[in-house]
Scaffold this motif. Structure first.
Motif, PDB file in Angstrom:
ATOM      1  N   ASN A 116       0.917  -1.122   0.022  1.00  0.00           N
ATOM      2  CA  ASN A 116       0.012  -0.013   0.013  1.00  0.00           C
ATOM      3  C   ASN A 116       0.862   1.375   0.172  1.00  0.00           C
ATOM      4  O   ASN A 116       0.440   2.253  -0.158  1.00  0.00           O
ATOM      5  N   ASP A 117       2.174   1.134   0.185  1.00  0.00           N
ATOM      6  CA  ASP A 117       3.178   2.137   0.023  1.00  0.00           C
ATOM      7  C   ASP A 117       2.556   3.188   1.407  1.00  0.00           C
ATOM      8  O   ASP A 117       2.442   4.522   1.315  1.00  0.00           O
ATOM      9  N   THR A 118       2.651   2.689   2.592  1.00  0.00           N
ATOM     10  CA  THR A 118       2.139   3.544   3.616  1.00  0.00           C
ATOM     11  C   THR A 118       2.834   3.182   4.986  1.00  0.00           C
ATOM     12  O   THR A 118       3.043   2.007   5.091  1.00  0.00           O
ATOM     13  N   ILE A 119       2.787   4.145   5.763  1.00  0.00           N
ATOM     14  CA  ILE A 119       3.501   3.893   7.055  1.00  0.00           C
ATOM     15  C   ILE A 119       2.739   4.416   8.162  1.00  0.00           C
ATOM     16  O   ILE A 119       2.131   5.851   7.941  1.00  0.00           O
ATOM     17  N   SER A 120       2.251   3.976   9.183  1.00  0.00           N
ATOM     18  CA  SER A 120       1.348   4.275  10.326  1.00  0.00           C
ATOM     19  C   SER A 120       2.413   4.597  11.521  1.00  0.00           C
ATOM     20  O   SER A 120       2.914   3.754  12.058  1.00  0.00           O
ATOM     21  N   VAL A 121       1.984   5.708  12.076  1.00  0.00           N
ATOM     22  CA  VAL A 121       3.143   6.192  13.131  1.00  0.00           C
ATOM     23  C   VAL A 121       2.363   6.907  14.212  1.00  0.00           C
ATOM     24  O   VAL A 121       1.367   7.537  14.092  1.00  0.00           O
ATOM     25  N   ASP A 122       3.195   6.852  15.401  1.00  0.00           N
ATOM     26  CA  ASP A 122       2.639   7.832  16.480  1.00  0.00           C
ATOM     27  C   ASP A 122       3.135   9.232  16.158  1.00  0.00           C
ATOM     28  O   ASP A 122       4.174   9.400  15.546  1.00  0.00           O
ATOM     29  N   ALA A 123       2.250  10.087  16.852  1.00  0.00           N
ATOM     30  CA  ALA A 123       2.829  11.375  16.433  1.00  0.00           C
ATOM     31  C   ALA A 123       4.046  11.998  17.030  1.00  0.00           C
ATOM     32  O   ALA A 123       4.580  12.846  16.435  1.00  0.00           O
ATOM     33  N   GLY A 124       4.685  11.289  17.763  1.00  0.00           N
ATOM     34  CA  GLY A 124       5.761  11.797  18.713  1.00  0.00           C
ATOM     35  C   GLY A 124       6.957  11.071  17.966  1.00  0.00           C
ATOM     36  O   GLY A 124       8.187  11.528  18.281  1.00  0.00           O
ATOM     37  N   CYS A 125       6.740  10.345  17.085  1.00  0.00           N
ATOM     38  CA  CYS A 125       7.928  10.117  16.333  1.00  0.00           C
ATOM     39  C   CYS A 125       8.750  11.101  15.681  1.00  0.00           C
ATOM     40  O   CYS A 125       8.132  12.086  14.920  1.00  0.00           O
ATOM     41  N   THR A 126      10.107  11.094  15.621  1.00  0.00           N
ATOM     42  CA  THR A 126      10.707  12.174  14.858  1.00  0.00           C
ATOM     43  C   THR A 126      10.556  12.055  13.457  1.00  0.00           C
ATOM     44  O   THR A 126      10.453  10.875  13.066  1.00  0.00           O
TER      45      THR A 126
ATOM     46  N   GLY B 353     -26.462  -8.157 -18.600  1.00  0.00           N
ATOM     47  CA  GLY B 353     -27.674  -8.457 -17.701  1.00  0.00           C
ATOM     48  C   GLY B 353     -27.502  -7.376 -16.612  1.00  0.00           C
ATOM     49  O   GLY B 353     -26.879  -6.381 -16.504  1.00  0.00           O
ATOM     50  N   ALA B 354     -28.310  -7.844 -15.581  1.00  0.00           N
ATOM     51  CA  ALA B 354     -28.401  -6.857 -14.306  1.00  0.00           C
ATOM     52  C   ALA B 354     -27.359  -7.258 -13.549  1.00  0.00           C
ATOM     53  O   ALA B 354     -26.638  -8.246 -13.606  1.00  0.00           O
ATOM     54  N   VAL B 355     -26.856  -6.162 -12.973  1.00  0.00           N
ATOM     55  CA  VAL B 355     -25.528  -5.870 -12.183  1.00  0.00           C
ATOM     56  C   VAL B 355     -25.685  -5.286 -10.842  1.00  0.00           C
ATOM     57  O   VAL B 355     -26.441  -4.073 -11.033  1.00  0.00           O
ATOM     58  N   ILE B 356     -25.296  -5.965  -9.684  1.00  0.00           N
ATOM     59  CA  ILE B 356     -25.110  -5.168  -8.697  1.00  0.00           C
ATOM     60  C   ILE B 356     -23.771  -4.609  -8.560  1.00  0.00           C
ATOM     61  O   ILE B 356     -22.991  -5.571  -8.222  1.00  0.00           O
ATOM     62  N   THR B 357     -23.735  -3.283  -8.461  1.00  0.00           N
ATOM     63  CA  THR B 357     -22.151  -2.796  -8.462  1.00  0.00           C
ATOM     64  C   THR B 357     -21.956  -2.292  -7.035  1.00  0.00           C
ATOM     65  O   THR B 357     -22.858  -1.803  -6.399  1.00  0.00           O
ATOM     66  N   THR B 358     -20.707  -2.020  -6.924  1.00  0.00           N
ATOM     67  CA  THR B 358     -20.198  -1.249  -5.779  1.00  0.00           C
ATOM     68  C   THR B 358     -18.898  -0.385  -6.169  1.00  0.00           C
ATOM     69  O   THR B 358     -18.380  -0.573  -7.216  1.00  0.00           O
ATOM     70  N   ASP B 359     -18.532   0.434  -5.101  1.00  0.00           N
ATOM     71  CA  ASP B 359     -17.218   1.272  -5.568  1.00  0.00           C
ATOM     72  C   ASP B 359     -16.420   1.309  -4.136  1.00  0.00           C
ATOM     73  O   ASP B 359     -16.294   2.161  -3.571  1.00  0.00           O
ATOM     74  N   ILE B 360     -15.866   0.150  -3.903  1.00  0.00           N
ATOM     75  CA  ILE B 360     -15.283   0.003  -2.579  1.00  0.00           C
ATOM     76  C   ILE B 360     -13.507   0.466  -2.858  1.00  0.00           C
ATOM     77  O   ILE B 360     -13.175   0.236  -3.943  1.00  0.00           O
ATOM     78  N   SER B 361     -12.931   0.739  -1.944  1.00  0.00           N
ATOM     79  CA  SER B 361     -11.653   0.852  -1.858  1.00  0.00           C
ATOM     80  C   SER B 361     -11.081   0.132  -0.646  1.00  0.00           C
ATOM     81  O   SER B 361     -11.799   0.055   0.315  1.00  0.00           O
ATOM     82  N   LEU B 362      -9.785  -0.308  -0.709  1.00  0.00           N
ATOM     83  CA  LEU B 362      -8.905  -0.972   0.293  1.00  0.00           C
ATOM     84  C   LEU B 362      -7.432  -0.567   0.383  1.00  0.00           C
ATOM     85  O   LEU B 362      -6.969   0.006  -0.451  1.00  0.00           O
ATOM     86  N   PRO B 363      -7.141  -0.749   1.684  1.00  0.00           N
ATOM     87  CA  PRO B 363      -5.426  -0.925   1.274  1.00  0.00           C
ATOM     88  C   PRO B 363      -5.047  -1.818   0.607  1.00  0.00           C
ATOM     89  O   PRO B 363      -5.559  -2.961   0.430  1.00  0.00           O
ATOM     90  N   LEU B 364      -4.072  -1.652  -0.271  1.00  0.00           N
ATOM     91  CA  LEU B 364      -3.620  -2.655  -1.355  1.00  0.00           C
ATOM     92  C   LEU B 364      -3.366  -4.076  -0.932  1.00  0.00           C
ATOM     93  O   LEU B 364      -3.679  -4.829  -1.679  1.00  0.00           O
ATOM     94  N   SER B 365      -2.815  -3.997   0.019  1.00  0.00           N
ATOM     95  CA  SER B 365      -2.256  -5.317   0.557  1.00  0.00           C
ATOM     96  C   SER B 365      -3.378  -6.126   0.933  1.00  0.00           C
ATOM     97  O   SER B 365      -3.357  -7.462   1.217  1.00  0.00           O
ATOM     98  N   ALA B 366      -4.658  -5.511   1.122  1.00  0.00           N
ATOM     99  CA  ALA B 366      -5.814  -6.334   1.642  1.00  0.00           C
ATOM    100  C   ALA B 366      -6.648  -6.826   0.335  1.00  0.00           C
ATOM    101  O   ALA B 366      -7.416  -7.736   0.479  1.00  0.00           O
ATOM    102  N   VAL B 367      -6.383  -6.398  -0.871  1.00  0.00           N
ATOM    103  CA  VAL B 367      -7.016  -6.756  -2.084  1.00  0.00           C
ATOM    104  C   VAL B 367      -7.187  -8.327  -2.148  1.00  0.00           C
ATOM    105  O   VAL B 367      -8.272  -8.673  -2.316  1.00  0.00           O
ATOM    106  N   PRO B 368      -5.939  -8.939  -2.191  1.00  0.00           N
ATOM    107  CA  PRO B 368      -6.103 -10.441  -2.742  1.00  0.00           C
ATOM    108  C   PRO B 368      -7.101 -11.120  -1.640  1.00  0.00           C
ATOM    109  O   PRO B 368      -8.131 -12.039  -1.974  1.00  0.00           O
TER     110      PRO B 368
END
Lengths: 492, 492
Positions: A116-126, B353-368
């Motif tokens: 995801n190319d993200t980092i989660s951090v506490d606010a007090g991290c330098t 035919g008829a489709v039920i669609t959504t528009d979700i997003s995820l952290p990429l690592s969770a996609v699989p």
């Protein structure tokens, strides 16, 4: 800039202080006078008033409890990160019974997500620790500041920090995906989402980013990471005019796209002082001109290609006479030498004498006219003053400064700070610019906000303060000047 | 999704309507039933209730006057751009006496600044007209949507529009520098600043961006422009798994940096329908796999170099077995052919035919994990349903849809929309995802916001609504479900 003063605090009941101490435990508080005073003094030595105590919570829940107790009992909270504010944003200024809430014990890297190319951090991290954690994962966290070893992510977010990589990666605001914030009354807003697309109602995080701790206390954040560029090649150029510098910027963007990372302006007067005060530095070109640029591209294309890119751009620029001379760094050492010129500018100024500095930004097209007009205006007031205007030209942020005349009295010169700054700020405003590009307002510029933002925007800022901090507990006196009744008046 | 219904409006005094007509002049209003009905019907034919009248102001001042009069007289304002909302965001829904304020006559390009790389526009400019103005100045305005010929900048801002260039350039929010907004009571917030760095207090613009017209009416904006990439080269790849797709994304970013513009997921089931319904399309590789990717790099490096970049990436990917097969486009025509596969996915679904669609997003690592778990969950409910999940994998935004079983009854299938969508949304939420990545909430998803955002965030959203629109005039019933007293309850 206010002079250091000390004002006595009137004391709240001992039982409230006792509750606060209990929240954080023995490791988390101090009433020791030396420590209080040290936390109440900013890094350039300004001190206004002693806090009741310094609290160092170690969890978000503790921050929440502190906020709740202070809010319930009329104590003022001064959130503090690395205390590197240039605007007295993180020290007590005498707004009542002030408690410093220092976040340095909230310093965990919570999580890195490589996909995801993200980092989660506490606010007090330098900032440096976040940069390092990213680097260990072969990623870049691009915020880059002089104070990165001591400033903290919470403070970077609260002040929407800028620095030298803004041209390519944006300010801190652009790097935040999710935020955890303790509100004035202690409620915890958990917005630690790591999503690049999320349209589910109002974006609350941007209200806290850049609000300098006056609307909430940032306790955690999800930040964007970027691919680490493997190659960095810098060049130093001389240009015949500021307009030519802008023409060159267009060429750099056109050919280099986002790999253009640095486009910094270095004036003759500033570089002369660098050469004087840092004798190991030297100018890589023949003749110093009024305006020099430090340009850097970073990419994963390999050095040869970046040099070719420079050559393409510079050959077009030479033909169009937008460049007088240029040197492309041929080694990592030369790259460092080029950067040393830019990095020496601010310090050389201070080594030379008293300086009245500013932090303005402008639409780029206005920069040439502004520089000329503003120089004339300040020199009309201080005829022998020395204008040194340098900075992040690529994003329109200029540190326009005036150095004392040679042989003049420093104190007398600095006594005209407000007058000189006001001229520069007014000039910037008249050209649709800003009088605080990256340093924020804090306590030293808060009275200018009404003038700068206009009545409706200023009223809305008061409305936001009233909505989010109705008892006026958080970092009171920063950003907004809240006079008696101002909050209740707008809280209709 | 609510069924089309029609409800009668109770009428306000004729004098208020008369005042509104006077504000906009003869060209600026209509009470004609056909026109009212046309503006009150969204682009997929949903109609709830007739507005009192349709106003078409031609200046910001007229919008301001309309807002003031409506606010003073208890009329509800429905701001409307191109009316292309997928969430019933820009049509009346029966919240009282509703007036449509259509901004299409505010359609001037105010200014282009070639050195600042910004364009200032009226909110009623179509997205296509802004793209074109940028192109004429050899610049790129990167927002790209299917509806770009009719959707308007104001609506793009109000909904924080996404589209196909988000991976590289961000959503609409990331493209806005300055904003002009008419507040609920008619005050004009002039924040038309063209600055890349400006830390002078609270950033108010982000509160309005993505608020879907419930906090203010956007009337103008300053937008960022980018260098126009001269080269675009796409490739189609097959991968052995979704995890391999993520591994490939890491490689693409590492080697291509910001020149990676497109990383789209195309599933076997979806492409089979494309080939069925668009006979001119063909698959450029040997064998269709469960997962295909459309990858595109854009830069100014020249085609040869972009092809070399692809070859570097793909040779590493083949070695690591993260790619099964790949074809790099060899001509502009082939690039178009590759894109036609991706662009055909949504339409082929609907043609089937008829489709039920959504528009979700995820952290990429969770996609699989999400794709697997979510497919099982919906197929447990509709065993012969056909899962078609495709979209902007590079930014985590998946349009996870379910097609009706072959030979089944469409209406019966669609009657289960809420149930199926709820399963998908709940699954996304459980993995820290969003149930509305780019389409917004509007009227069709507003009741989900409390569940999604949590109590504190939802309360804060109500606080913002109460602070900025205390009489609840603007686009009422969109984004938030405001029950009687909810606003006053939070307005403490």
């Amino acid at each position: 800039m206010a002079d250091p003063i000390s004002m006595p605090s009137t004391g709240p009941t001992a039982s409230v202080i006792e509750s606060l101490k209990q929240v954080v435990g023995a490791q988390g508080w101090s009433t020791d006078e030396a420590e209080r005073r040290s936390h109440a003094t900013d890094w350039i030595g300004r001190f206004f008033v002693d806090p009741l105590l310094v609290l160092k919570p170690s969890t978000t829940f503790e921050v929440s409890e502190i906020a709740r107790i202070c809010n319930d009992n009329g104590l003022k909270v001064v959130p503090q990160g690395g205390n590197t504010s240039l605007a007295c944003g993180s020290i007590p200024t005498g707004q009542g019974d002030e408690v410093i809430v220092n976040l340095s014990r909230l310093n965990r890297i919570r999580n890195i997500d490589m996909f995801n190319d993200t980092i989660s951090v506490d606010a007090g991290c330098t900032l440096a620790s976040v940069q390092q954690a990213a680097e260990e994962a072969d990623r870049l966290f691009p915020l880059k500041l002089g104070s990165e070893g001591s400033c903290q992510i919470g403070g970077n977010i609260a002040t929407n920090a800028g620095g030298t990589n803004v041209l390519r990666y944006g300010t801190m605001r652009d790097l935040v995906l999710g935020l955890e914030v303790v509100l004035a009354d202690g409620r915890i807003l958990d917005g630690m989402r790591a999503l690049r697309k999320d349209n589910t109602g109002y974006d609350l995080k941007h209200l806290f980013i850049g609000s300098e701790g006056t609307l909430g206390i940032v306790t955690g954040a999800v930040l964007k990471l970027f691919p680490m560029p493997s190659t960095a090649v810098a060049a130093v150029c001389t240009v015949p005019s500021l307009q030519s510098a802008l023409d060159l910027l267009v060429l750099c963007k056109k050919h280099g796209g986002e790999s253009l990372t640095t486009f910094e302006l270095m004036p003759r007067a500033g570089l002369e002082l660098v050469f004087k005060h840092f004798p190991s530095t030297r100018f890589p070109l023949g003749e110093l001109q009024d305006w020099q640029l430090l340009i850097e591209f970073r990419s994963n294309d390999g050095e040869e290609r970046v040099r070719e890119l420079f050559e393409t751009i510079l050959s077009q620029a030479f033909e169009a006479e937008t460049v007088i001379d240029a040197a492309i760094a041929q080694s990592i050492q030369q790259n460092k030498d080029f950067w040393a010129l830019r990095e020496g500018l601010a310090e050389a100024d201070f080594m030379e004498g008293a300086v009245i500095t500013t932090d303005i930004s402008l639409p780029l097209s206005a920069v040439p006219v502004f520089m000329d007009a503003c120089s004339r205006a300040v020199l009309a007031i201080v005829p022998k003053g020395r204008v040194v205007a340098f900075g992040h030209l690529g994003d329109g942020n200029i540190h326009f400064g005036l150095l004392q005349p040679l042989g003049s009295d420093s104190e007398q010169f600095l006594s005209r700070s407000n007058e000189i700054q006001s001229i520069i700020h007014t000039m910037a405003l008249s050209m649709q610019g800003s009088m605080s590009a990256e340093h924020g307002l804090g306590f030293v510029k808060n009275d200018a906000v009404a003038q700068y933002r206009g009545q409706v925007e200023h009223d809305l800022m008061l409305t936001m303060k009233a909505a989010l901090d109705p008892k006026s507990t958080l970092n009171v006196g920063k950003v907004l000047t809240i006079e008696n009744g101002a909050l209740s008046a707008c809280n209709t």
